[in-house]
Design a protein around this motif. Structure first.
Motif, PDB file in Angstrom:
ATOM      1  N   PRO A 218      21.108  41.458  -6.465  1.00 35.05           N
ATOM      2  CA  PRO A 218      22.402  40.840  -6.205  1.00 35.05           C
ATOM      3  C   PRO A 218      22.257  39.316  -6.152  1.00 35.05           C
ATOM      4  O   PRO A 218      21.308  38.809  -5.548  1.00 35.05           O
ATOM      5  CB  PRO A 218      22.784  41.367  -4.818  1.00 35.05           C
ATOM      6  CG  PRO A 218      21.946  42.582  -4.617  1.00 35.05           C
ATOM      7  CD  PRO A 218      20.701  42.398  -5.429  1.00 35.05           C
TER       8      PRO A 218
ATOM      9  N   GLU B 160      26.497  35.455  -4.708  1.00 41.63           N
ATOM     10  CA  GLU B 160      27.885  35.825  -4.466  1.00 41.63           C
ATOM     11  C   GLU B 160      28.070  37.307  -4.193  1.00 41.63           C
ATOM     12  O   GLU B 160      29.144  37.745  -3.794  1.00 41.63           O
ATOM     13  CB  GLU B 160      28.749  35.390  -5.674  1.00 41.63           C
ATOM     14  CG  GLU B 160      28.429  36.095  -6.980  1.00 41.63           C
ATOM     15  CD  GLU B 160      27.062  35.729  -7.555  1.00 41.63           C
ATOM     16  OE1 GLU B 160      26.589  36.449  -8.442  1.00 41.63           O
ATOM     17  OE2 GLU B 160      26.417  34.740  -7.092  1.00 41.63           O
ATOM     18  N   GLU B 161      27.004  38.085  -4.370  1.00 45.05           N
ATOM     19  CA  GLU B 161      27.135  39.539  -4.192  1.00 45.05           C
ATOM     20  C   GLU B 161      26.506  40.064  -2.905  1.00 45.05           C
ATOM     21  O   GLU B 161      26.422  41.270  -2.695  1.00 45.05           O
ATOM     22  CB  GLU B 161      26.466  40.254  -5.386  1.00 45.05           C
ATOM     23  CG  GLU B 161      27.131  39.935  -6.721  1.00 45.05           C
ATOM     24  CD  GLU B 161      26.174  40.117  -7.898  1.00 45.05           C
ATOM     25  OE1 GLU B 161      26.506  40.886  -8.805  1.00 45.05           O
ATOM     26  OE2 GLU B 161      25.084  39.497  -7.881  1.00 45.05           O
TER      27      GLU B 161
END
Lengths: 341, 341
Positions: B30, B33-34
């Protein structure tokens, strides 16, 4: 003067000890009227025979100085004061001391601990050489100071029917632990379980290899081994380590399997690391400060019949060497004594 | 998403470990932003390579669960926070954790101890994987909690130039003990004495048998050995026991000589008894309560230049397996790291 018979260390064993390593001699001792100030004349009723004596027959480095050649065999004794020029003792007193393998001895009893009066009203004199003496305190020390079993833990002891092992297991049981013995032969194992109250006993003679002995320990110790009291060493210690739990403790008291010089390597010392074990050797005579506490517990248990023991008694001084050699081969059953009176 | 390179355990070694036991793969992680709530994305700057990892590559019973097959190699890492959704961390923080053999990792840092911020103003980041990290605390624990040297006593340590051994000797010296190392090769031995300040260092490669190594220890330890910190085992442990003093202590930390399954029997376990020794295995991660105290001492000593260390640094993730295999053969010099940035 009185005639005194003694057994001397005549020669050091090459490998296994034999009768020719000992000699019986007579000497003259000062009689009652010849004692110096402070001296006590003692007649030994019982000699204690113990495995540690084999180690001292060797000339090699050990924890104690070797037994001197040509000197009387060292050892604990229990007996009776015949005459005394020491105010702390009088004729008729029951005493224990390090009298050695002889019928009488004279000792300057001024130094504390050299000769100790004992009470035989509730405890038989011979027990002061066993369960209420050095072997009992040895068991107590290793169990309570090194193994420190918690209730529910499993404690294993080798030579379980012997003077030390029998006390280890009974003290472990009294603390709520599971006690598992190792002994030589079905009769000793039956005694360990049925008379002494151990939870199980393994006849090591039925398990001559590591896989078999380890399997027997697994069966007898389904939750693994938390504490081990070692009197024998060799194959037994290897097998115990294979079943040892994390954070288990081993009290190293004796390694009789190597007393004749046989190699007794430990096959898997890495188990001490992977199981985060503590392995500790000890000699009970270096912890005299704890003897009063130990003897209080042991004496109370024996006097009230809650600590059981058995004795093998040889008769007469001349029987001592043969009885001692038998002890080294496990022919004794419980504490090995020589009765002189 | 970011691309992440990892090294996995591809197969378990049969005997000696080899390059084919590892595989390098890529995965998607990820991106900043994840991240989920509580997660932190870390870029590893350094991987720590340690002997204990070899034990976990085996499938056998040990203190820790084996390293899973097909999973990223476990291990300590030091790096920098790239992104955080955890209030305790922000981008740019220097951190240490168990990131494993990979370039990045994402971790839920809510649980205490999973990720720790470190101060690199006076202590270099890499030191938190060595002298001020797990190896340093390992040395501190074994020395101060098991060996407990008194001033004037002699402490021996094997793998003396390594991440753990080098700290053991310097801490022993700081406590007034004589420090004697064992290391492989003249260059390491010179470093141990001249740079680290040990009193002596034995090149064990010059002493391939027990008699020779024991003789070298006798010369280096004229008053015998009171404490031993064991990283290697086998012949070294045998030789140390032959020179051990009464009441000596052995901290069993590693037995790298047996990591490939070679038999490493202990030849004379009876010395544990006759010398009344204490031999204790330990794993530093089981004593987390003492880490703050240890790290405080170690950090202070490193920050003020009183605790010296050396690093072997391999460059790039793909170099990790080769560097690790070299570590197992003693090819490293000091703490073995892999630098990724």
């Amino acid at each position: 003067m009185i005639r005194n018979r003694q057994i001397l260390l005549a020669s050091r064993p090459q490998g296994e000890a034999g009768l020719d390593n000992f000699s019986l001699v007579e000497q003259d001792l000062p009689g009652p009227e010849e004692l110096a100030e402070g001296q006590v004349l003692v007649r030994n009723h019982f000699l204690s025979l113990d495995p540690y004596m084999r180690g001292r027959m060797n000339d090699s480095k050990s924890y104690a100085a070797p037994q001197p050649l040509g000197a009387v065999m060292l050892g604990g004794t229990a007996g009776e004061v015949i005459a005394s020029r020491n105010p702390a003792f009088q004729a008729g007193d029951s005493v224990v001391g390090m009298g050695g393998w002889q019928e009488h001895f004279v000792v300057d009893a001024s130094q504390r601990g050299v000769l100790n009066k004992v009470d035989t009203r509730h405890i038989p004199l011979s027990a002061y050489l066993g369960a209420v003496g050095m072997p009992g305190v040895t068991a107590w020390y290793g169990l309570t100071q090194i193994i420190r079993p918690k209730a529910g833990e499993t404690v294993v002891v080798s030579a379980a029917s012997g003077a030390v092992g029998s006390v280890v297991g009974q003290l472990a049981k009294a603390r709520g632990a599971r006690a598992v013995g190792l002994a030589g032969g079905a009769e000793k194992c039956r005694y360990v379980v049925e008379e002494l109250g151990f939870d199980a006993c393994i006849d090591y003679r039925q398990h001559p290899d590591l896989a078999s002995l380890s399997q027997a320990l697994k069966a007898a110790c389904p939750d693994g081994i938390d504490g081990h009291f070692e009197n024998v060493g060799g194959l037994i210690l290897d097998a115990v380590l294979l079943r040892a739990n994390a954070f288990s403790r081993v009290a190293m008291c004796g390694m009789i399997s190597g007393y004749n010089g046989e190699p007794i390597p430990l096959q898997y010392p890495q188990l001490i690391l992977t199981n985060r074990m503590k392995v500790e050797g000890f000699i009970v005579s270096e912890h005299m400060e704890l003897w009063p506490e130990a003897l209080k517990e042991l004496g109370g248990l024996v006097a009230t019949g809650r600590l059981k023991f058995r004795e093998s008694v040889a008769q007469g001084l001349e029987a001592a060497p043969e009885a001692f050699l038998g002890l080294l081969k496990g022919r004794n059953f419980g504490k090995q004594l020589v009765k002189l009176v």
